[in-house]
Design an enzyme around this catalytic site. Structure first.
Site, mmCIF file in Angstrom:
data_model
loop_
_atom_site.group_PDB
_atom_site.id
_atom_site.type_symbol
_atom_site.label_atom_id
_atom_site.label_comp_id
_atom_site.label_asym_id
_atom_site.label_seq_id
_atom_site.Cartn_x
_atom_site.Cartn_y
_atom_site.Cartn_z
ATOM 1 C CG ASP A 79 -12.856 19.560 -34.394
ATOM 2 O OD1 ASP A 79 -12.910 18.211 -33.911
ATOM 3 O OD2 ASP A 79 -12.174 20.511 -33.915
ATOM 4 C CB SER A 80 -13.136 14.039 -36.449
ATOM 5 O OG SER A 80 -14.596 13.767 -36.231
ATOM 6 C CD GLU A 100 -10.041 11.904 -28.886
ATOM 7 O OE1 GLU A 100 -9.369 11.698 -29.727
ATOM 8 O OE2 GLU A 100 -11.004 13.045 -28.941
ATOM 9 C CD GLU A 135 -10.750 19.298 -29.015
ATOM 10 O OE1 GLU A 135 -9.476 19.652 -28.953
ATOM 11 O OE2 GLU A 135 -11.205 18.626 -29.992
ATOM 12 C CE LYS A 153 -16.591 16.906 -29.466
ATOM 13 N NZ LYS A 153 -15.440 17.280 -29.228
#
Length: 290
Positions: free
Chosen positions: A48-49, A186, A119, A117
Site C-alpha cells: 500500500d506504499s 520495519e 500490519e 500482508k
C-alpha cells in the site's frame, strides 16, 4: 523467465532453516513486476506504499481495496512465476471477520495474489488465524506500521528500549502462533530484529531492521531513485538512478520536438505517388503536402 518456478511458504521457511536470505521488492505495475521477475527476485510485495510513490499521497491511508486489487492484478501479469503478496489496506481487517474475509477474497480472486500482508501485532492475531484457517497465507508486519502512523507519532525507530523490545518480541511470537508464514520488521533496531529472528521459526523480512533478519525488502522507487525529488533514507541502498535518466530522456525529446529534429526521415512512413495524386491531383505531384 519462463523456466522459473514461484516459491511458496514451505520453501520460504526452508530458506530460513538453510540460512538462504530471501529477496523481496515492491512492485505496482506490469513493467516493474516483469523486470523484477527477470532479475530473479524471490517475492514481490504489492504494497500500500503505492499510496505514496504512485498516487502521491502523504500516507498510505487513502489506499482502497479497489486500488490494491487493480495493482495486484497488473503485477501478477508481469510476474506470473513469482510469489506475490498484496497488502490489506487501512481499516479493511479491523472490523468483523466477514468484512476482513471480503477484502481477502478480492485480493486472492480478483487480484490473483498468493498471500496477503497485514500490519499489527496481538490485536489482529484472531483475524490472522481466521484467514489462515480459510487457506490464505498471511505475512505479518510489525515495528513501524505506516497505517498507524498517526498513533505512533510519525516514522520512528522501534525497539529502542527494553519495554518496546519486549512488545515487539511478544507481537512476533503471537503472529507466529496465529499462523503467519513470515513477518516484516520495519525500522526495528538491529539487536531486537536479530533476537526476534532467532526466537521465531518463520522468516523475518527486514526493511531498516539491520543485517540479521532472514530477508530484505525495499521499495522499488527507493532502490532505483525513481522519483522527482528523492529523499535520502539511511536504510536504503541505491542501485540505480533512473529518475535522472528518465528526466534527461524526456528533456531531450522536448528539445528535439521544438527544434524539429524529431522525427527524422528514418522515423516516417511514405505513401506511393498514387496516394498523393488522389489527394492533390496532378498539380500536387511531387509537391510538398504542406
Amino acid at each position: 523467465m519462463a523456466d522459473k518456478q514461484a516459491l511458496n511458504i514451505v520453501k520460504f521457511k526452508k530458506m530460513k532453516t538453510d540460512g538462504v536470505p530471501i529477496s523481496m521488492l515492491t512492485a505496482y505495475d506490469y513493467p516493474s513486476a516483469q523486470l523484477a521477475e527477470e532479475a530473479g527476485i524471490d517475492m514481490i510485495l504489492v504494497g500500500d506504499s503505492l499510496g505514496n510513490v504512485v498516487q502521491g499521497n502523504e500516507t498510505t491511508l487513502p489506499v482502497t481495496i479497489d486500488d490494491m486489487v487493480y495493482h495486484a492484478r497488473t503485477v501478477k501479469r508481469g510476474a506470473p512465476h513469482t510469489f506475490i503478496v498484496a497488502d490489506m489496506p487501512f481499516m479493511t481487517y479491523h472490523g468483523s471477520i466477514d468484512e476482513s474475509m471480503r477484502g481477502v477474497r478480492r485480493l486472492m480472486q480478483e487480484g490473483l495474489a498468493h498471500a496477503v500482508k497485514m500490519e499489527g501485532g496481538q490485536e489482529i492475531c484472531g483475524t490472522v488465524a481466521a484467514i489462515v484457517a480459510a487457506g490464505v497465507p498471511v505475512l505479518g508486519h510489525i515495528g513501524l506500521t505506516p497505517q498507524s502512523v498517526n498513533m505512533i507519532g510519525g516514522y520512528r525507530i522501534q525497539g529502542k528500549d527494553a519495554k518496546d523490545a519486549q512488545r515487539l518480541m511478544d507481537e512476533a511470537k503471537a503472529l507466529e502462533a496465529a499462523g503467519a508464514f513470515g513477518i516484516v520488521l520495519e525500522l526495528v533496531t538491529e539487536e531486537v530484529a536479530r533476537a526476534i529472528s532467532e526466537a521465531v521459526s518463520i522468516p523475518t523480512i527486514g526493511i531498516g531492521a539491520g543485517r540479521y533478519v532472514d530477508g530484505q525488502v525495499l521499495v522499488y522507487h527507493d532502490l532505483l531513485r525513481y522519483d522527482s525529488s528523492y529523499r535520502e533514507k539511511r536504510f536504503v541502498k541505491t542501485y540505480a538512478d533512473i529518475g535522472n535518466v528518465i528526466r534527461e530522456g524526456i528533456s531531450q525529446y522536448v528539445q528535439d520536438v521544438k527544434q524539429r529534429s524529431f522525427p527524422e526521415e528514418r522515423h516516417v512512413f511514405n505513401a506511393d505517388e498514387t496516394v498523393l495524386e488522389s489527394l492533390y491531383g496532378n498539380a500536387g505531384k511531387g509537391a510538398d503536402p504542406k
